[in-house]
Write a protein that holds these residues in place. Structure first.
Motif, PDB file in Angstrom:
ATOM      1  N   LEU A  89      44.460  22.401  25.698  1.00 51.78           N
ATOM      2  CA  LEU A  89      43.327  22.084  25.089  1.00 51.78           C
ATOM      3  C   LEU A  89      42.886  20.857  25.511  1.00 51.78           C
ATOM      4  O   LEU A  89      41.509  20.603  25.795  1.00 51.78           O
ATOM      5  CB  LEU A  89      43.430  22.324  23.573  1.00 51.78           C
ATOM      6  CG  LEU A  89      42.367  21.733  22.787  1.00 51.78           C
ATOM      7  CD1 LEU A  89      41.083  22.765  22.950  1.00 51.78           C
ATOM      8  CD2 LEU A  89      42.646  21.841  21.275  1.00 51.78           C
ATOM      9  N   GLU A 131      39.697  21.872  16.979  1.00 49.24           N
ATOM     10  CA  GLU A 131      39.840  23.495  17.628  1.00 49.24           C
ATOM     11  C   GLU A 131      41.246  23.645  17.299  1.00 49.24           C
ATOM     12  O   GLU A 131      42.300  22.748  17.019  1.00 49.24           O
ATOM     13  CB  GLU A 131      39.898  22.939  19.083  1.00 49.24           C
ATOM     14  CG  GLU A 131      38.272  22.859  19.545  1.00 49.24           C
ATOM     15  CD  GLU A 131      37.682  24.197  19.528  1.00 49.24           C
ATOM     16  OE1 GLU A 131      38.135  25.277  19.989  1.00 49.24           O
ATOM     17  OE2 GLU A 131      36.357  24.179  18.926  1.00 49.24           O
ATOM     18  N   LYS A 132      41.579  24.985  17.397  1.00 51.96           N
ATOM     19  CA  LYS A 132      42.644  25.407  17.121  1.00 51.96           C
ATOM     20  C   LYS A 132      43.653  25.139  18.185  1.00 51.96           C
ATOM     21  O   LYS A 132      43.378  25.237  19.307  1.00 51.96           O
ATOM     22  CB  LYS A 132      42.888  27.130  17.279  1.00 51.96           C
ATOM     23  CG  LYS A 132      44.107  27.458  17.088  1.00 51.96           C
ATOM     24  CD  LYS A 132      44.091  29.177  16.927  1.00 51.96           C
ATOM     25  CE  LYS A 132      45.438  29.843  16.758  1.00 51.96           C
ATOM     26  NZ  LYS A 132      45.165  31.485  16.898  1.00 51.96           N
ATOM     27  N   GLN A 133      44.870  24.317  17.691  1.00 52.90           N
ATOM     28  CA  GLN A 133      45.639  23.873  19.092  1.00 52.90           C
ATOM     29  C   GLN A 133      46.330  24.962  19.849  1.00 52.90           C
ATOM     30  O   GLN A 133      46.784  26.006  19.503  1.00 52.90           O
ATOM     31  CB  GLN A 133      46.813  22.838  18.195  1.00 52.90           C
ATOM     32  CG  GLN A 133      46.276  21.772  17.252  1.00 52.90           C
ATOM     33  CD  GLN A 133      45.466  20.700  18.109  1.00 52.90           C
ATOM     34  OE1 GLN A 133      45.912  19.959  19.078  1.00 52.90           O
ATOM     35  NE2 GLN A 133      44.271  20.720  17.868  1.00 52.90           N
ATOM     36  N   ARG A 134      46.219  24.595  21.059  1.00 50.67           N
ATOM     37  CA  ARG A 134      47.024  25.248  22.186  1.00 50.67           C
ATOM     38  C   ARG A 134      47.198  24.511  23.218  1.00 50.67           C
ATOM     39  O   ARG A 134      46.616  23.423  23.414  1.00 50.67           O
ATOM     40  CB  ARG A 134      46.109  26.479  22.539  1.00 50.67           C
ATOM     41  CG  ARG A 134      44.733  26.085  23.106  1.00 50.67           C
ATOM     42  CD  ARG A 134      43.669  27.400  23.452  1.00 50.67           C
ATOM     43  NE  ARG A 134      42.350  26.771  23.574  1.00 50.67           N
ATOM     44  CZ  ARG A 134      42.089  26.218  25.043  1.00 50.67           C
ATOM     45  NH1 ARG A 134      43.026  26.079  25.714  1.00 50.67           N
ATOM     46  NH2 ARG A 134      40.949  25.855  24.966  1.00 50.67           N
TER      47      ARG A 134
END
Length: 88
Positions: free
Chosen positions: A31, A25-28
């Motif tokens: 998460l 997943e796109k790191q945020r």
């Protein structure tokens, strides 16, 4: 003699599944918590009612999907080779 089969998903595998899901997943911010929340929610909503049983059933379902898809040999060999590299 038949080998003993365990239906318990080891903690290391559970942690690996969670980490792999996070890494794709796109790191945020938040998460990890979201992935854990969704895993627990999905397990609670399933007939298995536990994370361990939910992940085990997901692996069985995926294996059967591959088995019934005609077992494309090239894909199976590539999947096996990729899996060996991941688990070493």
């Amino acid at each position: 003699m038949e080998p003993t089969i365990s239906f318990t998903v080891e903690d290391d595998l559970v942690r690996g599944v969670i980490a792999a899901a996070v890494m794709v997943e796109k790191q945020r911010l938040g998460l990890w918590q979201d992935v854990l929340r969704v895993l627990c929610w999905a397990a609670a909503e399933s007939k298995q009612k536990s994370v361990n049983d939910f992940l085990f059933q997901a692996m069985v379902d995926r294996l059967l999907e591959e088995l019934h898809s005609g077992g494309e040999k090239d894909n199976a060999v590539r999947f096996y080779a990729d899996s060996v590299l991941v688990y070493r």
